[in-house]
Design a protein around this motif. Structure first.
Motif, PDB file in Angstrom:
ATOM      1  N   PHE A  50     105.181  55.462 111.027  1.00 40.35           N
ATOM      2  CA  PHE A  50     104.388  55.317 112.246  1.00 40.35           C
ATOM      3  C   PHE A  50     104.238  53.849 112.658  1.00 40.35           C
ATOM      4  O   PHE A  50     104.160  53.525 113.833  1.00 40.35           O
ATOM      5  N   GLY A  51     104.187  52.958 111.687  1.00 40.85           N
ATOM      6  CA  GLY A  51     103.968  51.536 111.962  1.00 40.85           C
ATOM      7  C   GLY A  51     105.011  50.897 112.854  1.00 40.85           C
ATOM      8  O   GLY A  51     104.758  49.869 113.484  1.00 40.85           O
ATOM      9  N   VAL A  52     106.200  51.502 112.952  1.00 43.30           N
ATOM     10  CA  VAL A  52     107.260  50.950 113.803  1.00 43.30           C
ATOM     11  C   VAL A  52     106.853  50.958 115.274  1.00 43.30           C
ATOM     12  O   VAL A  52     107.404  50.216 116.084  1.00 43.30           O
ATOM     13  N   LEU A  53     105.854  51.744 115.628  1.00 40.90           N
ATOM     14  CA  LEU A  53     105.418  51.876 117.021  1.00 40.90           C
ATOM     15  C   LEU A  53     104.499  50.755 117.482  1.00 40.90           C
ATOM     16  O   LEU A  53     104.297  50.572 118.688  1.00 40.90           O
ATOM     17  N   VAL A  54     103.927  50.016 116.552  1.00 43.77           N
ATOM     18  CA  VAL A  54     103.002  48.944 116.918  1.00 43.77           C
ATOM     19  C   VAL A  54     103.751  47.888 117.732  1.00 43.77           C
ATOM     20  O   VAL A  54     104.821  47.426 117.345  1.00 43.77           O
ATOM     21  N   GLY A  55     103.183  47.566 118.898  1.00 40.69           N
ATOM     22  CA  GLY A  55     103.792  46.558 119.756  1.00 40.69           C
ATOM     23  C   GLY A  55     103.441  46.781 121.211  1.00 40.69           C
ATOM     24  O   GLY A  55     102.637  47.648 121.563  1.00 40.69           O
ATOM     25  N   ARG A  56     104.072  45.989 122.058  1.00 44.05           N
ATOM     26  CA  ARG A  56     103.869  46.069 123.509  1.00 44.05           C
ATOM     27  C   ARG A  56     105.118  46.688 124.115  1.00 44.05           C
ATOM     28  O   ARG A  56     106.233  46.211 123.871  1.00 44.05           O
ATOM     29  N   TRP A  57     104.943  47.737 124.915  1.00 46.80           N
ATOM     30  CA  TRP A  57     106.047  48.502 125.490  1.00 46.80           C
ATOM     31  C   TRP A  57     105.943  48.457 127.010  1.00 46.80           C
ATOM     32  O   TRP A  57     104.939  48.886 127.577  1.00 46.80           O
ATOM     33  N   ALA A  58     106.966  47.956 127.679  1.00 49.27           N
ATOM     34  CA  ALA A  58     106.967  47.843 129.135  1.00 49.27           C
ATOM     35  C   ALA A  58     107.920  48.875 129.737  1.00 49.27           C
ATOM     36  O   ALA A  58     109.061  49.012 129.292  1.00 49.27           O
ATOM     37  N   ARG A  59     107.424  49.588 130.745  1.00 49.38           N
ATOM     38  CA  ARG A  59     108.252  50.577 131.426  1.00 49.38           C
ATOM     39  C   ARG A  59     109.324  49.874 132.253  1.00 49.38           C
ATOM     40  O   ARG A  59     109.071  48.805 132.816  1.00 49.38           O
ATOM     41  N   THR A  60     110.516  50.466 132.306  1.00 48.60           N
ATOM     42  CA  THR A  60     111.638  49.806 132.985  1.00 48.60           C
ATOM     43  C   THR A  60     111.405  49.632 134.474  1.00 48.60           C
ATOM     44  O   THR A  60     111.988  48.744 135.084  1.00 48.60           O
ATOM     45  N   GLU A  61     110.577  50.472 135.102  1.00 43.73           N
ATOM     46  CA  GLU A  61     110.249  50.288 136.512  1.00 43.73           C
ATOM     47  C   GLU A  61     108.735  50.199 136.642  1.00 43.73           C
ATOM     48  O   GLU A  61     107.995  50.944 136.029  1.00 43.73           O
ATOM     49  N   ALA A 124     117.541  53.677 117.750  1.00 50.17           N
ATOM     50  CA  ALA A 124     118.786  52.971 118.058  1.00 50.17           C
ATOM     51  C   ALA A 124     118.578  51.922 119.153  1.00 50.17           C
ATOM     52  O   ALA A 124     119.140  50.825 119.084  1.00 50.17           O
ATOM     53  N   SER A 125     117.769  52.235 120.153  1.00 47.13           N
ATOM     54  CA  SER A 125     117.531  51.285 121.245  1.00 47.13           C
ATOM     55  C   SER A 125     116.146  50.639 121.166  1.00 47.13           C
ATOM     56  O   SER A 125     115.803  49.834 122.038  1.00 47.13           O
ATOM     57  N   ASP A 126     115.376  50.994 120.159  1.00 49.27           N
ATOM     58  CA  ASP A 126     114.005  50.511 119.991  1.00 49.27           C
ATOM     59  C   ASP A 126     113.233  50.698 121.295  1.00 49.27           C
ATOM     60  O   ASP A 126     112.687  49.751 121.866  1.00 49.27           O
ATOM     61  N   SER A 127     113.231  51.948 121.773  1.00 49.20           N
ATOM     62  CA  SER A 127     112.554  52.263 123.025  1.00 49.20           C
ATOM     63  C   SER A 127     111.794  53.578 122.902  1.00 49.20           C
ATOM     64  O   SER A 127     112.001  54.345 121.963  1.00 49.20           O
ATOM     65  N   LEU A 128     110.909  53.808 123.863  1.00 50.47           N
ATOM     66  CA  LEU A 128     110.181  55.068 123.988  1.00 50.47           C
ATOM     67  C   LEU A 128     110.728  55.755 125.225  1.00 50.47           C
ATOM     68  O   LEU A 128     110.730  55.172 126.315  1.00 50.47           O
ATOM     69  N   ARG A 129     111.191  57.008 125.078  1.00 48.18           N
ATOM     70  CA  ARG A 129     111.834  57.725 126.182  1.00 48.18           C
ATOM     71  C   ARG A 129     111.202  59.090 126.348  1.00 48.18           C
ATOM     72  O   ARG A 129     110.896  59.745 125.365  1.00 48.18           O
ATOM     73  N   GLY A 130     111.035  59.498 127.600  1.00 51.00           N
ATOM     74  CA  GLY A 130     110.469  60.816 127.820  1.00 51.00           C
ATOM     75  C   GLY A 130     110.095  61.064 129.258  1.00 51.00           C
ATOM     76  O   GLY A 130     110.780  60.619 130.178  1.00 51.00           O
ATOM     77  N   VAL A 131     108.960  61.766 129.428  1.00 50.40           N
ATOM     78  CA  VAL A 131     108.543  62.231 130.750  1.00 50.40           C
ATOM     79  C   VAL A 131     107.111  61.798 131.030  1.00 50.40           C
ATOM     80  O   VAL A 131     106.234  61.909 130.175  1.00 50.40           O
ATOM     81  N   VAL A 144     111.372  55.244 130.609  1.00 46.36           N
ATOM     82  CA  VAL A 144     111.783  54.505 129.423  1.00 46.36           C
ATOM     83  C   VAL A 144     110.865  53.305 129.296  1.00 46.36           C
ATOM     84  O   VAL A 144     110.634  52.578 130.278  1.00 46.36           O
ATOM     85  N   PHE A 145     110.346  53.085 128.096  1.00 41.39           N
ATOM     86  CA  PHE A 145     109.563  51.896 127.773  1.00 41.39           C
ATOM     87  C   PHE A 145     110.355  51.110 126.734  1.00 41.39           C
ATOM     88  O   PHE A 145     110.740  51.677 125.699  1.00 41.39           O
ATOM     89  N   ASN A 146     110.573  49.827 126.995  1.00 40.47           N
ATOM     90  CA  ASN A 146     111.244  48.959 126.033  1.00 40.47           C
ATOM     91  C   ASN A 146     110.230  48.043 125.376  1.00 40.47           C
ATOM     92  O   ASN A 146     109.288  47.581 126.026  1.00 40.47           O
ATOM     93  N   ARG A 147     110.458  47.759 124.100  1.00 44.87           N
ATOM     94  CA  ARG A 147     109.573  46.828 123.381  1.00 44.87           C
ATOM     95  C   ARG A 147     109.746  45.425 123.969  1.00 44.87           C
ATOM     96  O   ARG A 147     110.872  45.004 124.234  1.00 44.87           O
ATOM     97  N   THR A 148     108.643  44.745 124.192  1.00 47.55           N
ATOM     98  CA  THR A 148     108.712  43.365 124.675  1.00 47.55           C
ATOM     99  C   THR A 148     108.432  42.441 123.510  1.00 47.55           C
ATOM    100  O   THR A 148     107.718  42.784 122.583  1.00 47.55           O
TER     101      THR A 148
END
Length: 149
Positions: A50-61, A124-131, A144-148
């Motif tokens: 679960f700890g891999v999720l800690v961070g700041r995630w910015a949506r691509t748009e 693989a892309s270190d991102s959060l993807r979904g709806v 899509v949210f990418n880690r910043t």
């Protein structure tokens, strides 16, 4: 015909070896428990912690950001949302789904009315993807949210 001791020993050894072989075949093919044992997953397909999720995630748009500052062993996320101003999540949690981490966020602040993000962590892309389900306007968006850094 008279058997010598060495012939008896050879015959007994052959019988013993045959019985051992039959017992082994029965264990391999006759046991439902062995046939139902799931295969061992390769070490490379292990579920991330679960700890891999800690961070700041910015949506691509857009100016949408999810900040995850912690997660407990039960999957409760210490997380906040910004659009661009900070908003609290009503619900923020992660669960394991097979080899994946599934995240669920619910927003109940003004203008959101229970809108939700249902995301999966993509290692693989270190991102959060979904709806994103925007319930107020009754629309769903692939996001899509990418880690910043």
């Amino acid at each position: 015909m008279k058997c010598t001791k060495s012939t008896k020993e050879k015959r007994n050894a052959a019988i013993r070896n045959g019985l051992i072989a039959l017992a082994g075949m029965g264990a391999a093919f006759g046991s439902g428990a062995l046939a139902q044992t799931p295969p061992v997953a390769p070490t490379g397909s292990a579920v991330p912690a679960f700890g891999v999720l800690v961070g700041r995630w910015a949506r691509t748009e857009g100016p949408y950001v999810i900040n995850i500052s912690g997660v407990d062993e039960n999957g409760k996320l210490d997380a906040s949302y910004a659009n661009p101003r900070p908003l609290p999540f009503h619900t923020a949690e992660v669960t394991r789904d097979g080899n994946a981490l599934k995240l669920f966020f619910e927003l109940r602040a003004a203008g959101y009315g229970g809108s939700t993000y249902t995301l999966k962590y993509d290692a693989a892309s270190d991102s959060l993807r979904g709806v994103y389900d925007q319930v107020v306007v009754m629309q769903k968006f692939d996001v899509v949210f990418n880690r910043t850094k």
